[in-house]
Motif scaffolding. Structure first.
Motif, PDB file in Angstrom:
ATOM      1  N   UNK A 225       0.598  -1.838   0.168  1.00  0.00           N
ATOM      2  CA  UNK A 225       0.207   0.115   0.072  1.00  0.00           C
ATOM      3  C   UNK A 225       0.524   1.205   0.233  1.00  0.00           C
ATOM      4  N   UNK A 226       1.699   1.458   1.125  1.00  0.00           N
ATOM      5  CA  UNK A 226       2.636   2.688   0.243  1.00  0.00           C
ATOM      6  C   UNK A 226       3.422   2.573  -0.506  1.00  0.00           C
ATOM      7  N   UNK A 227       3.659   1.922  -1.116  1.00  0.00           N
ATOM      8  CA  UNK A 227       4.111   1.585  -3.003  1.00  0.00           C
ATOM      9  C   UNK A 227       3.100   2.220  -3.425  1.00  0.00           C
ATOM     10  N   UNK A 228       2.547   1.920  -2.978  1.00  0.00           N
ATOM     11  CA  UNK A 228       0.465   1.922  -4.544  1.00  0.00           C
ATOM     12  C   UNK A 228       0.541   3.675  -4.257  1.00  0.00           C
ATOM     13  N   UNK A 229       0.663   4.151  -3.133  1.00  0.00           N
ATOM     14  CA  UNK A 229       0.550   5.390  -2.367  1.00  0.00           C
ATOM     15  C   UNK A 229       1.868   6.284  -3.145  1.00  0.00           C
ATOM     16  N   UNK A 230       3.007   6.216  -2.702  1.00  0.00           N
ATOM     17  CA  UNK A 230       3.725   6.703  -2.833  1.00  0.00           C
ATOM     18  C   UNK A 230       4.650   6.588  -3.514  1.00  0.00           C
TER      19      UNK A 230
ATOM     20  N   UNK B 189      -2.265   6.266 -13.590  1.00  0.00           N
ATOM     21  CA  UNK B 189      -2.553   7.039 -13.721  1.00  0.00           C
ATOM     22  C   UNK B 189      -4.037   7.210 -14.007  1.00  0.00           C
ATOM     23  N   UNK B 190      -4.210   5.971 -14.421  1.00  0.00           N
ATOM     24  CA  UNK B 190      -5.744   6.346 -14.552  1.00  0.00           C
ATOM     25  C   UNK B 190      -7.104   6.413 -13.795  1.00  0.00           C
ATOM     26  N   UNK B 191      -8.231   7.198 -14.347  1.00  0.00           N
ATOM     27  CA  UNK B 191      -8.832   6.704 -12.887  1.00  0.00           C
ATOM     28  C   UNK B 191      -9.500   5.673 -12.272  1.00  0.00           C
ATOM     29  N   UNK B 192     -10.323   5.605 -11.610  1.00  0.00           N
ATOM     30  CA  UNK B 192     -10.732   4.268 -10.366  1.00  0.00           C
ATOM     31  C   UNK B 192      -9.432   3.506 -10.302  1.00  0.00           C
ATOM     32  N   UNK B 193      -9.039   4.323 -10.077  1.00  0.00           N
ATOM     33  CA  UNK B 193      -6.827   3.486  -9.364  1.00  0.00           C
ATOM     34  C   UNK B 193      -6.877   3.829  -8.148  1.00  0.00           C
ATOM     35  N   UNK B 194      -8.044   4.497  -6.865  1.00  0.00           N
ATOM     36  CA  UNK B 194      -7.480   5.505  -6.220  1.00  0.00           C
ATOM     37  C   UNK B 194      -6.512   4.306  -5.116  1.00  0.00           C
ATOM     38  N   UNK B 195      -7.222   2.733  -5.100  1.00  0.00           N
ATOM     39  CA  UNK B 195      -7.325   1.749  -4.843  1.00  0.00           C
ATOM     40  C   UNK B 195      -6.179   1.260  -4.930  1.00  0.00           C
ATOM     41  N   UNK B 196      -5.333  -0.233  -4.167  1.00  0.00           N
ATOM     42  CA  UNK B 196      -5.134  -1.313  -5.256  1.00  0.00           C
ATOM     43  C   UNK B 196      -5.412  -1.751  -5.548  1.00  0.00           C
ATOM     44  N   UNK B 197      -6.126  -2.298  -7.261  1.00  0.00           N
ATOM     45  CA  UNK B 197      -7.104  -2.675  -7.591  1.00  0.00           C
ATOM     46  C   UNK B 197      -7.746  -4.463  -7.243  1.00  0.00           C
ATOM     47  N   UNK B 198      -6.524  -4.916  -6.930  1.00  0.00           N
ATOM     48  CA  UNK B 198      -6.224  -6.555  -7.427  1.00  0.00           C
ATOM     49  C   UNK B 198      -5.799  -7.141  -5.763  1.00  0.00           C
TER      50      UNK B 198
END
Ligand code: ZN
Length: 319
Positions: A63-68, A76-85
């Motif tokens: 999650x840190x990696x995804x956020x930072x 960069x796409x929309x609907x990817x605020x949270x790691x998807x899988x």
């Protein structure tokens, strides 16, 4: 500049009343108890985020990696605020409760979380005669409600036999349960919303039954059930045989079998890789990493070419 290498992840082990010890005996994970049901092997979910074990982000969570470090995922796409899988390995020593998950819209509107849950299972091992629940026989919502309210579970639930190597696609709205004696690798949307329909009237040591969520379950269940049709295609790349298990809205999942060597280029935003059998290595830019059954890693965006060697089986996925 981040030097690209596979991002190895440490699984998060979860105790479950239906769990067993195969996550230790089959996957060599350190289990917290004799009732360990789930290893969240590639997870950025707040209920159990995996830790990174190598490279400049060692010690951080996915999650840190995804956020930072969104660049590692071409985020960069929309609907990817949270790691998807979310990738899990499950050991069902006992039957899991019969359950159903909502779709994205219901999850957002009713639960206030970003993702519903479509999932799919690759059966890693199954004891002789092992069965799971997939779908139901009701032809209308009224019939579903009446069979649920009257506890006509044997009539309502469809039971399916499985063996190692089987693949099961479970879109949101599908009533399902993994049965005793089955170990699966699950690829799913990163969601933890479950509506329990039936728990075999089991009670815990204190005599309490687990909570059911019948009203929401009735609302989100697809009626009538229709088995999803998945087209599976196999291609050979060097010594690797790639079988596409499912390609749908949320994820594409492959089974890879390698006997020898293969060199490939990463041509997705990022790739999630779980080793389910064998041992070998992966090399990127002349740097080698040992991999074996139970290894889980992400090939990040921009990694370029990578080589793998050994006798290995994988489940691989991307968005
Ligand atoms: Zn489920």
């Amino acid at each position: 500049m981040y030097k690209h290498e596979p991002i190895f992840l440490q699984p998060v082990l979860q105790e479950r009343i239906w769990g067993g010890q195969k996550l230790k005996t089959e996957f060599d994970y350190e289990i917290p108890s004799e009732h360990t049901g789930e290893a969240w092997v590639i997870s950025a979910h707040p209920h159990g985020p995996s830790k990174i074990t190598n490279g400049p982000l060692a010690g951080k969570t996915l999650a840190d990696a995804w956020n930072g470090h969104g660049e590692l995922f071409n985020k960069s796409k929309e609907n990817q605020e949270e790691y998807p899988l979310l990738i899990k390995v499950l050991d069902a020593a006992d039957d899991l409760s019969v359950q159903v998950h909502p779709n994205d819209q219901f999850a957002r509107e009713v639960e206030g979380v970003p993702y519903g849950k479509t999932e799919c299972w690759y059966v890693v091992s199954a004891e002789e005669g092992a069965k799971l629940v997939l779908g139901h026989t009701a032809q209308s919502r009224e019939e579903l409600e009446s069979m649920v309210d009257n506890g006509q579970w044997d009539r309502l639930l469809r039971r399916v036999k499985v063996k190692a190597g089987d693949f099961v696609y479970v879109p949101s709205g599908t009533i399902h349960a993994i049965g005793a004696g089955i170990v699966i690798l699950e690829t799913q949307q990163s969601s933890d919303i479950t509506y329990r329909v039936y728990d075999y009237d089991r009670t815990d040591a204190a005599g309490n039954k687990r909570e059911l969520h019948l009203e929401r379950a009735k609302q989100v269940t697809t009626v009538p059930h229709a088995d999803a049709v998945v087209e599976q295609k196999e291609v050979a790349i060097g010594d690797l045989v790639e079988k596409k298990l499912v390609q749908e809205q949320y994820f594409t999942v492959y089974h890879w079998k390698l006997n020898g060597e293969v060199e490939q280029k990463l041509n997705h935003d990022f790739l999630q890789v779980s080793v389910i059998a064998g041992a070998g290595k992966i090399s990127v830019d002349g740097k080698s990493f040992e991999i074996h059954k139970g290894s889980n890693f992400i090939l990040p965006y921009g990694l370029g070419a990578y080589k793998m060697a050994g006798n290995l089986e994988f489940i691989v996925s991307h968005i």
